[in-house]
Design a protein around this motif. Structure first.
Motif, mmCIF file in Angstrom:
data_model
loop_
_atom_site.group_PDB
_atom_site.id
_atom_site.type_symbol
_atom_site.label_atom_id
_atom_site.label_comp_id
_atom_site.label_asym_id
_atom_site.label_seq_id
_atom_site.Cartn_x
_atom_site.Cartn_y
_atom_site.Cartn_z
ATOM 1 N N CYS A 24 0.992 -1.173 -0.034
ATOM 2 C CA CYS A 24 -0.065 -0.056 -0.003
ATOM 3 C C CYS A 24 0.969 1.184 0.107
ATOM 4 O O CYS A 24 1.437 1.544 1.097
ATOM 5 C CB CYS A 24 -0.741 -0.080 1.256
ATOM 6 N N ASN A 25 1.158 1.741 -1.218
ATOM 7 C CA ASN A 25 2.222 2.610 -1.255
ATOM 8 C C ASN A 25 1.874 4.182 -0.938
ATOM 9 O O ASN A 25 0.720 4.363 -0.618
ATOM 10 C CB ASN A 25 2.612 2.769 -2.819
ATOM 11 N N THR A 48 0.772 -4.663 -6.050
ATOM 12 C CA THR A 48 0.444 -3.253 -5.861
ATOM 13 C C THR A 48 -0.310 -2.667 -6.773
ATOM 14 O O THR A 48 -0.807 -3.456 -7.601
ATOM 15 C CB THR A 48 1.638 -2.408 -5.123
ATOM 16 N N ALA A 75 -7.204 -1.937 -2.528
ATOM 17 C CA ALA A 75 -6.279 -2.918 -2.070
ATOM 18 C C ALA A 75 -6.839 -4.277 -1.903
ATOM 19 O O ALA A 75 -6.346 -5.311 -2.643
ATOM 20 C CB ALA A 75 -5.908 -2.365 -0.750
ATOM 21 N N GLY A 91 2.595 -0.717 4.407
ATOM 22 C CA GLY A 91 2.125 0.680 4.058
ATOM 23 C C GLY A 91 3.275 1.881 4.550
ATOM 24 O O GLY A 91 3.941 1.727 5.145
ATOM 25 N N TRP A 92 3.037 2.566 3.378
ATOM 26 C CA TRP A 92 3.983 3.766 3.442
ATOM 27 C C TRP A 92 3.294 5.119 3.620
ATOM 28 O O TRP A 92 2.431 5.264 2.381
ATOM 29 C CB TRP A 92 5.055 3.824 2.519
ATOM 30 N N GLY A 95 -0.320 4.924 2.735
ATOM 31 C CA GLY A 95 -0.718 3.424 2.921
ATOM 32 C C GLY A 95 -0.700 2.961 4.107
ATOM 33 O O GLY A 95 -1.483 1.853 4.275
ATOM 34 N N VAL A 96 0.003 3.455 5.216
ATOM 35 C CA VAL A 96 -0.261 3.172 6.637
ATOM 36 C C VAL A 96 -1.885 3.150 6.868
ATOM 37 O O VAL A 96 -2.419 2.255 7.433
ATOM 38 C CB VAL A 96 0.226 3.907 7.306
ATOM 39 N N VAL A 98 -4.247 2.940 4.842
ATOM 40 C CA VAL A 98 -5.056 2.035 3.978
ATOM 41 C C VAL A 98 -4.903 0.509 4.602
ATOM 42 O O VAL A 98 -5.513 -0.260 4.996
ATOM 43 C CB VAL A 98 -4.530 1.910 2.693
ATOM 44 N N ALA A 99 -3.468 0.332 5.124
ATOM 45 C CA ALA A 99 -3.231 -0.951 5.386
ATOM 46 C C ALA A 99 -3.839 -1.393 6.935
ATOM 47 O O ALA A 99 -4.518 -2.354 6.966
ATOM 48 C CB ALA A 99 -1.602 -1.056 5.862
ATOM 49 N N VAL A 113 1.299 -6.373 9.373
ATOM 50 C CA VAL A 113 1.410 -5.089 9.035
ATOM 51 C C VAL A 113 2.805 -4.453 9.229
ATOM 52 O O VAL A 113 3.333 -4.238 10.382
ATOM 53 C CB VAL A 113 0.212 -4.296 9.369
ATOM 54 N N ALA A 115 4.421 -0.938 8.977
ATOM 55 C CA ALA A 115 4.037 0.345 8.714
ATOM 56 C C ALA A 115 4.993 1.486 8.824
ATOM 57 O O ALA A 115 6.063 1.551 9.740
ATOM 58 C CB ALA A 115 2.899 1.036 10.079
#
Length: 283
Positions: A24-25, A48, A75, A91-92, A95-96, A98-99, A113, A115
């Protein structure tokens, strides 16, 4: 692939084998931002997607369908498209959010996860901490600051093109560096050039939508979690990441002398932490 609301979303896989990993970019970032993790030589199968209206993904018919919950639907659709029942989720930044939303909504599909440089909701309240901005003003500053994106973003192609010539300059910069440093610089050049091609008004629209994502209660989580943070991150307060990690039983926390762009600054460490997290996933 098509997301549940009908939006055509571009999905991607590194073609690898081994542990399934859903990336999850960060907003508008491509897989190139994660050179060590997405390498085909790695023992992970990374999948992704491009965010709505960015990269090769189309905009939703309803411009309002760009909330975190819509990215979560994308996702989940990516996992379905590649036939993956579950995955370790990385997740970044955005994306964190989202994750962790996916992990809370659909825990059977999230095995762990990782994060990176992000907090689970309330992202705009975590902005600009190293710059001394009081917390009560951060969300407001973030919204006002985002107005500059449509003005500053289009200048990137001009700045890149004015660096004459780009490739020879990059070669000179990497001539005396190690192989690892050279790869890092080349990845950075690729990511910057990709960012330069975004529609920055739409990018701002997506960024502002994140502001409405409220902080999440992570107490129901049962999967292993790792938090990674950059000490000099102006977009995410390292203190917020640290306190969130303390609130999650058994969570691992690691801090780097780095900025928000940990995947590019510490690519090998990202892969190392992913492997450590995967080792904690129950069989």
């Amino acid at each position: 692939m098509r997301s549940p609301d009908g939006t055509l979303v571009s999905a991607w896989s590194n073609g690898g084998s081994g542990t399934p990993v859903l990336l999850c970019n960060g907003l508008g970032a491509s897989p190139a931002a994660w050179p060590a993790v997405v390498a085909r030589t790695g023992a992970v199968h990374v999948v992704t997607w491009d965010h709505r209206g960015l990269g090769a993904s189309e905009r939703p018919r309803d411009p309002g369908r760009v909330q975190v919950e819509d990215h979560v639907a994308d996702a989940r659709a990516v996992l379905d498209a590649f036939g993956l029942d579950s995955a370790v989720v990385v997740g970044w930044s955005l994306g964190v959010n989202v994750a962790f939303e996916l992990a809370l909504e659909d825990p059977a599909r999230v095995r762990g996860v990782l994060a990176v440089a992000g907090v689970p909701g309330g992202s705009f309240s975590s902005l600009f901490a190293p710059m001394g901005v009081p917390r009560r003003l951060r969300a407001v500053a973030g919204r006002h600051g985002s107005r500059l994106l449509p003005l500053v973003g289009p200048l990137l192609p001009l700045l890149l093109d004015s660096a004459q010539p780009w490739q020879p300059l990059l070669s000179l910069a990497t001539a005396s560096r190690s192989t690892e440093e050279t790869a890092r610089l080349r990845s950075l050049a690729t990511v910057v050039r990709e960012f330069a091609g975004h529609d920055w008004r739409w990018f701002r629209h997506l960024a502002v939508a994140v502001a409405g994502h409220a902080p999440l209660d992570l107490s129901p989580l049962r999967c292993p979690v790792t938090f990674l943070a950059g000490r000099y991150d102006v977009l995410v307060d390292v203190a917020d990441v640290r306190s969130t990690a303390r609130a999650v039983p058994g969570a691992r926390y690691r801090e780097f002398a780095a900025s928000h762009f940990l995947p590019l600054e510490q690519p090998e460490a990202m892969l190392e932490e992913l492997r450590l997290l995967t080792g904690r996933v129950p069989v």
